[in-house]
Every structure is written in C-alpha cells, then in structure tokens.
Write an enzyme that holds these catalytic residues in place. Structure first.
Site, mmCIF file in Angstrom:
data_model
loop_
_atom_site.group_PDB
_atom_site.id
_atom_site.type_symbol
_atom_site.label_atom_id
_atom_site.label_comp_id
_atom_site.label_asym_id
_atom_site.label_seq_id
_atom_site.Cartn_x
_atom_site.Cartn_y
_atom_site.Cartn_z
ATOM 1 N N LYS A 237 0.839 -1.206 0.000
ATOM 2 C CA LYS A 237 0.000 0.000 0.000
ATOM 3 C C LYS A 237 0.877 1.260 0.000
ATOM 4 O O LYS A 237 0.615 2.213 -0.735
ATOM 5 C CB LYS A 237 -0.876 -0.034 1.260
ATOM 6 N N PHE B 109 -15.923 12.689 12.145
ATOM 7 C CA PHE B 109 -17.352 12.659 11.780
ATOM 8 C C PHE B 109 -17.481 12.722 10.257
ATOM 9 O O PHE B 109 -18.357 13.379 9.724
ATOM 10 C CB PHE B 109 -18.086 13.843 12.419
ATOM 11 N N GLU C 255 -18.569 9.290 4.063
ATOM 12 C CA GLU C 255 -17.967 8.850 2.813
ATOM 13 C C GLU C 255 -18.608 9.608 1.662
ATOM 14 O O GLU C 255 -19.806 9.862 1.663
ATOM 15 C CB GLU C 255 -18.158 7.347 2.633
ATOM 16 N N LEU D 33 -33.957 11.894 7.752
ATOM 17 C CA LEU D 33 -35.362 11.505 7.896
ATOM 18 C C LEU D 33 -35.867 10.858 6.607
ATOM 19 O O LEU D 33 -37.056 10.869 6.345
ATOM 20 C CB LEU D 33 -36.223 12.735 8.221
ATOM 21 N N CYS E 175 -19.841 2.431 9.177
ATOM 22 C CA CYS E 175 -19.881 3.141 10.466
ATOM 23 C C CYS E 175 -21.171 2.941 11.249
ATOM 24 O O CYS E 175 -21.138 2.436 12.371
ATOM 25 C CB CYS E 175 -19.634 4.619 10.239
#
Ligand code: UDX
Length: 432
Positions: free
Chosen positions: A38, A155, A158, A253, A263
């Site tokens: 990587k 927070f 993606e 909503l 997550c």
C-alpha cells in the site's frame, strides 16, 4: 500559521483523508502503514480507495512535499510531535470492536517516541480505549519521554469526507492537559470552527452517541413510513413537515431500505455492546437495529408482491454501494437484498456507477450490467437500491420499453411517483 509535523498511523479511509487534509491545511504529514504494498502504491500516487477529491489532494501535497508515506512508525515519528492513530477497529461477531491493531500501534509508539508527543485516537473506539492506550504507552515507554493522550473523533461521511474534514460543524477534543489542548487548538486553527473541549471519555462517547442517534433517526422514520403505508399517507411529506421544526431538523429523515456502510451499523452494535458491558441495557438501540433489518425484507416483499412469484423472474437493481458517491459496499443493504432475492430463485441484473469492481468479488451469479438501461432490459421489476443522482436523470420512457413488466420499486423514494405512473409504470416507494 503554526505549521506542525504530524504522523498519521493507518492509511485506510480515515487515515488517508486525515493526512491529506492536514497537509492541505499547511502541516507536514507522514502517513504510515505496515502494508508495504500500500505504501509503495501511495508513493507512486496510486490511491487505494475511492473518495471524490482525495487523489487530487494527495498529489498536490506530495508535490509540495507536505505529504509523504512511510512503512514504519519509527520513520513516521522521526520528526513528528503529533501522532494520529487511525488504524482499523473491525467488529467481532459479538459486536465488540477488535482493538488488536490499536494495542500494537500503542506499543510501537511507546518504543519510538522522540520528544513530547500528543497521541490522538482518531479511529472509532469503545469508550475507555484512550485510557488503555495511555497505560500501554506509559508501560512500554522505557525512556520516559513525555506524551499526552487525546481523543479526537472523526465525523466524516464517505463521499464528502474532504469537505467534512475541512469544513466541520464541530471539532471535538477530549484532553487531560492544557498542553495537549493548546497543541490541538493550534493544529486545527486554520479551520475556524467550534472546538469543543471535553474529558477523554466524554469525547469517545460523543462519537458513539452521535452515530447511534443518526441511526435512531433513520429507523424512527422507517417505522413512521410503515404506518404511512398502512394508512395511505406519504412518509416523504411527513418527514418534510417534521423536519421544518428546527428541534428535529430535516436531515436523516429519509425512509427507505435502511442504513448501511461501515460506520452506522458497526457503531450502533458497539454502543449496544459497551452499554451492556458497563451495566446498562440500551434496548432502544436493539429496536433501531431490528427496524433497520426489517426494511430490507420489506423492500424484497414489495418486489415479490409486484411480481407474485419470484422464482424464475428477472429483477433489475440500480445501485450496490451503501450510498451514492462511494464504491463502499461494506454492510450495504444491497448485498442482503440480492441474497434474499436469489434465495427465492430470482435472477439478478445489477448496475452501479462505481461499486461494481468491488461487488464482483463478493456477489455470485448476479449479472453485472454496463449501464442502467442494460439492467432494466428484460426485467420483470426494477428496484432502486442506491440513490445515485444519475438514476433520477434516466429516460424512463425508454426503460419502460426495455422492461418485460413496467414495475419500479423505489427503495430510496428518489423518483416522482406521479411522473413515473404517468409513463405507465406500476410504482411502489417506501413509506408511501
Ligand atoms: C456516517 C456518519 O454520518 C459520519 O458522521 C460518521 O463519521 C461515519 O458514519 P457514512 O457512513 O459515510 O457516515 O454515511 P451516512 O451519510 O451517514 O449514511 C449512512 C447510511 O444511512 C447510508 O446507508 C444512507 O443511505 C442511510 N440513510 C441516511 C438513510 O437511510 N436515510 C437517511 O435519511 C440518511
């Protein structure tokens, strides 16, 4: 600005975004990972994940020599006085987080500390992990180099992670000393946003509670949607009316097939586990999880009701990623939905703008299509699983001609039912 030398441990999603954005803010950043392959790829400019804008940011800051990659923590800590731990904390089968990587990184840090260092937990970890990391570093820190432990939860969403990092609505730092608080305030000074300083455990809990609350909002709306269906109301209109109350807010909503991704499901599970472990049964969260799971079955049921018998039917599905603008399929509702449909003998044709290479490694027997029209061709029903904006722009008159039966089940309520029905489709949404 006071530019600082930073080491970010872990070149996964959180680590790379954090490293690239800190470099963009003017700091000197070394990102390390023990996966040499990587690191080599990153050194050549190849980014292992899909996140809009990340490749540009990495390249720009490599050229400016503000961002580099190294295969060991030793190298990473040569100049740095600030170190972020952003390694994986994968879920175990009981819902708890596997902290093996965190522990070994803590030991490595201890052995390689060169100067006073602020050690920051960035990965999502169970409450009290900060204390454990601190104890571990202190135990292996034989040369007694001073350090401070900090919790600074991320927070990031993606698909919009770069924007979220550089324009946060809050920065939370859990600290034990004024020295660490000052270092953190200096680090984030260019961002000019609200900085909330708390103790270590409260900061850790803010992350658990925030993600679990978001999950609760979604499941609450999905439950409202089920009632809407039973009485003939429309969940999108109900959500609009609720969201106008600033105490409720309009985001999160949207009724649909429920939340997925790496997550929300994981953090919800972990919070349930931790609460129980410390002596509180957070039953509400169990219901949130249950409602989320039933939404997928409910979506499949709608397809089944529309075509009557699933066995032998061709179902076209649009979208695989757990949400638009990402190729991430971890805990994506699509995988469960495809499995359920296949178990009942349906043939699946699927299309996603970016997630297909990843999906091909885990999905058996599904036909991967070149575009949305291809997925609709010959289908008895077309299901919308991910609300990629381009699906809203499709030529549905053309789609109707291509399909065997003109039925659409819209798992994300992204289409206008009146317009779709006017074209001659049978249309079913979620919660309406
Ligand atoms: C989330 C949190 O938002 C972020 O703050 C945290 O750091 C990581 O977890 P992410 O997993 O990227 O981010 O996705 P998010 O945008 O929150 O969406 C999560 C899931 O909820 C998606 O599957 C989405 O489709 C679903 N969702 C979201 C709904 O079903 N309805 C909604 O109203 C909103």
């Amino acid at each position: 600005m006071n530019s600082q030398k930073v080491c970010v441990i872990g070149c996964g999603y959180v680590g790379l975004v954090t490293g690239a954005c800190l470099a963009e803010m003017g700091h000197g950043v070394v990102c390390v990972d023990n996966d040499r392959g990587k690191i080599k790829a990153l050194q050549k400019g190849r980014i292992p994940i899909y996140e809009p804008g990340l490749d540009i940011l990495v390249t720009k800051n490599r050229v400016r020599k503000r961002l580099s990659f190294a295969p060991s923590i030793k190298e990473g800590l040569k100049d740095a006085g600030i170190v972020f731990i952003a390694v994986g904390t994968p879920p175990r089968s009981d819902g708890s987080a596997d902290l093996t990587f965190i522990e070994s990184v803590a030991r490595e840090i201890a052995l390689n500390l060169q100067r006073y260092t602020v050690v920051i937990e960035k990965s999502t970890v169970p409450v009290e992990t900060g204390e454990q990391v601190e104890k571990t570093i202190a135990r292996y820190n034989r040369r007694r180099v001073s350090f401070d432990m900090v919790s600074n939860p991320e927070f990031l969403r993606e698909g919009t992670a770069i924007h979220d990092f550089l324009h946060p609505d809050r920065i939370v730092i859990g600290v034990k000393s004024e020295r660490a608080e000052k270092a953190m305030r200096d680090l984030y000074a260019p961002l000019k946003t609200k900085v909330l300083v708390t103790d270590l455990k409260s900061s850790e809990l803010i992350k658990h509670a925030s993600n679990s609350f978001l999950a609760t909002k979604i499941s609450f709306m999905n439950a409202v949607g089920r009632v809407c269906e039973l009485v003939g109301a429309d969940a999108t209109q109900v959500a609009e009316g609720m969201g106008l109350d600033p105490r409720i807010g309009k985001s999160f909503l949207q009724a649909g097939i429920g939340f997925g991704g790496f997550c929300l499901p994981k953090d919800l599970e972990a919070f349930l586990y931790i609460s129980k472990k410390v002596g509180y049964d957070f039953d509400l969260l169990r219901m949130v999880k249950d409602i989320n799971e039933t939404q997928r079955a409910h979506f499949v049921k709608k397809i089944e009701e529309a075509v009557w018998i699933l066995k032998g039917k061709t179902i076209g599905l649009l979208g695989i990623s757990f949400k638009p603008r990402t190729d991430d399929i971890r805990f994506a509702p699509s995988l469960d939905i495809i499995h359920r449909l296949q178990t009942q003998g349906a043939k699946i044709k699927v299309y996603d703008p970016v997630a297909m290479p990843k999906a091909k490694t885990v999905l058996n027997q599904a036909t991967f299509c070149r575009n949305a029209y291809d997925a609709a061709r010959g289908a008895d029903c077309l299901g919308i699983v991910t609300e990629w904006p381009e699906f809203g722009e499709l030529d549905f008159a053309k789609i109707k001609k291509l399909m065997e039966n003109a039925i659409i089940v819209d798992g994300r309520n992204m289409l206008n039912p009146t317009r779709i029905k006017a074209l001659g489709f049978e249309y079913k949404g979620m919660g309406r």
